[in-house]
Design a protein around this motif. Structure first.
Motif, PDB file in Angstrom:
ATOM      1  N   LEU A  70       0.818  -1.215   0.000  1.00  0.00           N
ATOM      2  CA  LEU A  70       0.000   0.000   0.000  1.00  0.00           C
ATOM      3  C   LEU A  70       0.854   1.269   0.000  1.00  0.00           C
ATOM      4  CD1 LEU A  70      -2.842   1.193   0.161  1.00  0.00           C
ATOM      5  CD2 LEU A  70      -2.719   0.960   2.653  1.00  0.00           C
ATOM      6  N   ILE A  71       1.964   1.247   0.727  1.00  0.00           N
ATOM      7  CA  ILE A  71       2.731   2.482   0.888  1.00  0.00           C
ATOM      8  C   ILE A  71       3.370   2.885  -0.454  1.00  0.00           C
ATOM      9  CG2 ILE A  71       4.819   1.270   1.708  1.00  0.00           C
ATOM     10  CD1 ILE A  71       5.279   3.726   3.557  1.00  0.00           C
TER      11      ILE A  71
ATOM     12  N   GLU B  20       5.084  -4.274   6.273  1.00  0.00           N
ATOM     13  CA  GLU B  20       3.722  -4.674   5.879  1.00  0.00           C
ATOM     14  C   GLU B  20       3.589  -6.194   5.881  1.00  0.00           C
ATOM     15  OE1 GLU B  20       1.516  -3.118   2.570  1.00  0.00           O
ATOM     16  OE2 GLU B  20       2.182  -1.068   2.922  1.00  0.00           O
TER      17      GLU B  20
ATOM     18  N   VAL C 196       3.409  -7.812   9.516  1.00  0.00           N
ATOM     19  CA  VAL C 196       2.144  -7.758  10.255  1.00  0.00           C
ATOM     20  C   VAL C 196       1.041  -8.571   9.579  1.00  0.00           C
ATOM     21  CG1 VAL C 196       2.642  -5.522  11.302  1.00  0.00           C
ATOM     22  CG2 VAL C 196       1.348  -5.593   9.161  1.00  0.00           C
ATOM     23  N   TYR C 197       1.330  -9.143   8.415  1.00  0.00           N
ATOM     24  CA  TYR C 197       0.314  -9.905   7.683  1.00  0.00           C
ATOM     25  C   TYR C 197      -0.030 -11.202   8.422  1.00  0.00           C
ATOM     26  CZ  TYR C 197      -1.929 -12.529   3.913  1.00  0.00           C
ATOM     27  OH  TYR C 197      -2.801 -13.275   3.162  1.00  0.00           O
TER      28      TYR C 197
ATOM     29  N   HIS D 230     -16.270  -2.357   2.204  1.00  0.00           N
ATOM     30  CA  HIS D 230     -16.153  -1.574   3.434  1.00  0.00           C
ATOM     31  C   HIS D 230     -17.489  -1.383   4.151  1.00  0.00           C
ATOM     32  CE1 HIS D 230     -11.987   0.371   2.438  1.00  0.00           C
ATOM     33  NE2 HIS D 230     -11.954  -0.938   2.540  1.00  0.00           N
TER      34      HIS D 230
ATOM     35  N   LEU E 232     -18.967   1.690   6.380  1.00  0.00           N
ATOM     36  CA  LEU E 232     -17.847   2.629   6.480  1.00  0.00           C
ATOM     37  C   LEU E 232     -17.649   3.416   5.191  1.00  0.00           C
ATOM     38  CD1 LEU E 232     -15.329   0.319   8.348  1.00  0.00           C
ATOM     39  CD2 LEU E 232     -16.355   2.412   9.233  1.00  0.00           C
TER      40      LEU E 232
ATOM     41  N   HIS F 270       0.124   3.354   7.077  1.00  0.00           N
ATOM     42  CA  HIS F 270      -0.241   2.375   6.062  1.00  0.00           C
ATOM     43  C   HIS F 270      -0.612   1.089   6.795  1.00  0.00           C
ATOM     44  CE1 HIS F 270       3.974   0.445   5.566  1.00  0.00           C
ATOM     45  NE2 HIS F 270       4.155   1.438   6.397  1.00  0.00           N
ATOM     46  N   ALA F 271      -1.138   0.109   6.073  1.00  0.00           N
ATOM     47  CA  ALA F 271      -1.702  -1.048   6.760  1.00  0.00           C
ATOM     48  C   ALA F 271      -1.760  -2.254   5.840  1.00  0.00           C
ATOM     49  CB  ALA F 271      -3.117  -0.715   7.257  1.00  0.00           C
ATOM     50  N   ARG F 272      -1.823  -3.421   6.465  1.00  0.00           N
ATOM     51  CA  ARG F 272      -2.082  -4.666   5.712  1.00  0.00           C
ATOM     52  C   ARG F 272      -2.949  -5.563   6.589  1.00  0.00           C
ATOM     53  NH1 ARG F 272       2.612  -7.760   2.605  1.00  0.00           N
ATOM     54  NH2 ARG F 272       2.363  -5.863   1.368  1.00  0.00           N
TER      55      ARG F 272
ATOM     56  N   HIS G 205     -15.497   1.982  15.375  1.00  0.00           N
ATOM     57  CA  HIS G 205     -15.327   2.193  13.931  1.00  0.00           C
ATOM     58  C   HIS G 205     -15.958   1.049  13.137  1.00  0.00           C
ATOM     59  CE1 HIS G 205     -13.280   3.776  10.347  1.00  0.00           C
ATOM     60  NE2 HIS G 205     -12.825   2.561  10.100  1.00  0.00           N
TER      61      HIS G 205
ATOM     62  N   VAL H  84      -9.040  -6.441   2.698  1.00  0.00           N
ATOM     63  CA  VAL H  84      -9.135  -4.975   2.657  1.00  0.00           C
ATOM     64  C   VAL H  84      -9.760  -4.374   3.926  1.00  0.00           C
ATOM     65  CG1 VAL H  84      -9.034  -4.794   0.154  1.00  0.00           C
ATOM     66  CG2 VAL H  84     -11.259  -5.071   1.251  1.00  0.00           C
TER      67      VAL H  84
ATOM     68  N   THR I 232      -7.684  -1.147   4.571  1.00  0.00           N
ATOM     69  CA  THR I 232      -8.099   0.175   4.084  1.00  0.00           C
ATOM     70  C   THR I 232      -9.382   0.641   4.767  1.00  0.00           C
ATOM     71  OG1 THR I 232      -9.048  -0.987   2.168  1.00  0.00           O
ATOM     72  CG2 THR I 232      -6.899   0.079   1.863  1.00  0.00           C
ATOM     73  N   ALA I 233     -10.211  -0.321   5.211  1.00  0.00           N
ATOM     74  CA  ALA I 233     -11.421   0.081   5.951  1.00  0.00           C
ATOM     75  C   ALA I 233     -11.034   0.797   7.247  1.00  0.00           C
ATOM     76  CB  ALA I 233     -12.295  -1.134   6.243  1.00  0.00           C
TER      77      ALA I 233
ATOM     78  N   LEU J 106      -8.253   2.424   7.701  1.00  0.00           N
ATOM     79  CA  LEU J 106      -7.612   3.707   7.348  1.00  0.00           C
ATOM     80  C   LEU J 106      -8.620   4.805   7.005  1.00  0.00           C
ATOM     81  CD1 LEU J 106      -4.508   2.558   5.246  1.00  0.00           C
ATOM     82  CD2 LEU J 106      -4.595   3.219   7.654  1.00  0.00           C
ATOM     83  N   ARG J 107      -9.912   4.449   6.899  1.00  0.00           N
ATOM     84  CA  ARG J 107     -10.941   5.477   6.687  1.00  0.00           C
ATOM     85  C   ARG J 107     -11.168   6.344   7.932  1.00  0.00           C
ATOM     86  NH1 ARG J 107     -14.653   5.366   2.644  1.00  0.00           N
ATOM     87  NH2 ARG J 107     -14.529   3.697   1.128  1.00  0.00           N
TER      88      ARG J 107
END
Lengths: 454, 116
Positions: A223-224, A267, A270-271, A374, A377, B10-12, B47, B91, B94-95, B97-98
């Motif tokens: 992502l980064i 990244e 942490v997966y 999502h 959200l 950032h995230a995973r 959240h 994902v 990314t949820a 990160l909102r």
């Protein structure tokens, strides 16, 4: 003793890039090629294949992978370690042997086979002797679903792989080895790490975790700064450059795309992480809160400081069982009022299923393009959406009910809300659900065995 | 000041049965304490209200400038049972990160946090 051992990842799951193994072997110097094929439910798919043909039950892609690297590994002495054996490592090894013979390398490739992870033939005996094999999530005993069990395999560690390597195997095939053991075993073997040198074993596990998903640590699914990751079409898969003291660097071959940096490696770290203080494996419990990362050059990250402790007296068992049926279908609705049309179609479909008297454990509607990934959200959708995909799924014990549902989607094209398209795929397919049942077993109940054939 | 999480982290994410895990990583090491303070288990559970059915557990990884969240009951049963598009929780990253967080103006300025 070697001061550096290079383990290259060539496959992050069954279905990963077919080009990767050959690129890893031919793209620069490596000592080992590590190929990970098994996900949680893969064993059950393989078990179904073995029921149809007793010579099957392993990842067939692996034979293609070996074919693509065979001349290079014979010439350079690169050794290959893979959990491609699935529920039939012996047949998998036999297939490798036959391939080598057909390609003029008969007798040149020693193949090590690790067995002993398969608990299916012993399941009733284990239960009779008081092993509940309770579901780790729900606590239910396995007897609840015993008659529906398809496969049962213990996750085994690095020890039998180390033995196969020490007996001269160039290709090692295992069943349900842990993903991380495939990377840790060659380090243990080359550096002679003691089986209770927890910090070094933990380092081997961390190395395995970083590369076990292939390019996911080298710029893939990253992502980064994702727009700036260079040349993903030519992405380089990761290589562990390990040292006797338990430190290592992650790199990739020169001239390849992708990126290896502290953030891309983080990244991946942490997966699929649980409690970072206790990453439990059969060999060691690694502490991910000790890991230190440092950039030491372009596309090169040093990993050090790793600590770990003694493992538990249990092994995790991966059990798969039949759990009903499901089907998912889609239709696409266009502007104007795309979402409203899709929502109206959803209501019509639900009413028709209800009038038919069909009962399901679950009915799920998603609106792709609005809220499928999502949910709430995602907020209020744009009123002017060009299109919305209605994605409708059902799940239940009755195959007939799920089958009947699959006939209800197509009629909506002519007898439901307007502006509908995207039905070219035909009726949704009914799938039998094979669910995952995680359990624990005493280590003393699982004996692995190693055979080396040529 | 309102700060979007997507601008500072950032995230995973991935799955383990019916649980999704989300690793959130500070884009700058000096922003990590903001994540530790703002992203409490309770805040993250709020959240994801209506999205997950179970509880939220948090772990800290100061060595990586990261937090790891376990979101239980996130995947409609998980794996092959799930009817969801995102059956493997890919994902949820990314949820998360909102999220938009509130940071006192002076602190946000001194840390160079980007404004929402």
């Amino acid at each position: 003793m070697k001061q550096v051992v290079r383990v290259a990842a060539g496959q992050g799951f069954w279905g990963d890039w077919l080009e990767a193994p050959r690129r890893q072997v031919e793209g620069g110097p490596v000592d080992y090629l590590m190929l990970d094929y098994l996900a949680e439910v893969t064993m059950s798919i393989l078990q179904k294949q073995k029921e149809r043909d007793p010579k099957m039950g392993y990842a067939r892609d692996f034979i293609g992978a070996i074919e693509s690297v065979l001349p290079a590994i014979v010439e350079r002495g690169v050794r290959v370690i893979a959990n491609a054996g699935g529920v039939n490592p012996v047949s998998c090894a036999q297939a490798v042997k036959e391939l080598a013979a057909a390609r003029g390398a008969a007798g040149k490739v020693k193949i090590g086979v690790v067995t002993g992870d398969d608990l299916l033939p012993r399941l009733d005996d284990l239960i009779a002797r008081g092993h509940a094999l309770a579901n780790m999530d729900t606590g239910e005993p396995l007897t609840t679903v015993r008659d529906r069990v398809l496969s049962a395999n213990a996750y085994i560690g690095s020890t039998p792989i180390v033995e196969a390597l020490s007996r001269g195997a160039q290709v090692v095939v295992t069943g349900r080895s842990t993903d991380t053991a495939l990377t840790m075993a060659p380090l243990r073997f080359e550096f002679g790490w003691a089986p209770d040198d927890w910090n070094k074993l933990a380092a081997g596990i961390v190395a395995g975790h970083i590369i076990e998903c292939g390019a996911q640590c080298s710029g893939g699914n990253c992502l980064i700064d994702w727009r700036d990751v260079p040349d993903l079409a030519n992405v380089g898969y990761p290589i562990v450059n390990a040292h006797p003291d338990g430190t290592f660097e992650i790199s990739k071959h020169p001239g390849t795309g992708g990126r290896i940096s502290v953030p891309t490696v983080t990244e991946q770290l942490v997966y699929e992480m649980g409690d970072p203080h206790a990453y439990i494996t059969p060999d060691v419990v690694a502490d991910f809160t000790t890991i230190r990362l440092e950039s030491v050059g372009p596309d090169r990250v040093r990993v050090f400081g790793i600590g770990g402790g003694a493992p538990t007296d249990k092994l995790k068992v991966s059990i798969a069982y039949r759990a009903g049926f499901k089907a998912v279908g889609t239709l696409v609705y266009s502007w104007p009022d795309a979402l409203e049309k899709a929502q109206a179609a959803d209501r019509v479909l639900r009413e028709r299923l209800d009038r038919l008297g069909l009962r399901f454990d679950k009915i799920m509607t998603e609106f792709v393009g609005v809220s499928a990934t999502h949910g709430p959200l995602a907020g209020q959708p744009n009123a002017d959406l060009p299109e919305v995909q209605l994605r409708f799924g059902v799940r239940g014990e009755s195959r007939a009910a799920v089958e009947r549902f699959t006939r209800e989607l197509a009629p909506l094209v002519l007898n439901g809300p307007p502006s509908v398209t995207g039905f070219a795929g035909g009726r949704p397919k009914v799938e039998e659900i094979v669910a995952y049942w995680p359990a624990l077993i005493d280590k003393t109940e699982v004996q692995t065995a190693v055979e080396v054939i040529a | 000041m309102k700060v979007r999480l997507v601008d500072i982290a950032h995230a995973r994410s991935g799955d383990k049965g019916d649980t999704a895990n989300v690793g959130v990583i500070a884009l700058k090491r000096e922003w990590y304490p903001i994540l530790v303070r703002e992203l409490s288990e309770r805040r993250v559970a709020d959240h994801f209200r209506g999205v997950i059915t179970g509880s939220v557990k948090r772990y800290e990884l100061p060595n990586l400038g990261a937090l790891n969240f376990l979101l239980h009951g996130a995947l409609d049963g998980g794996g092959t049972l799930s009817l969801k598009t995102d059956a493997q929780g890919k994902v949820f990253s990314t949820a998360l990160l909102r999220m938009v967080i509130d940071v006192p103006d002076a602190e946000a300025r001194s840390l160079g946090l980007p404004s929402a």
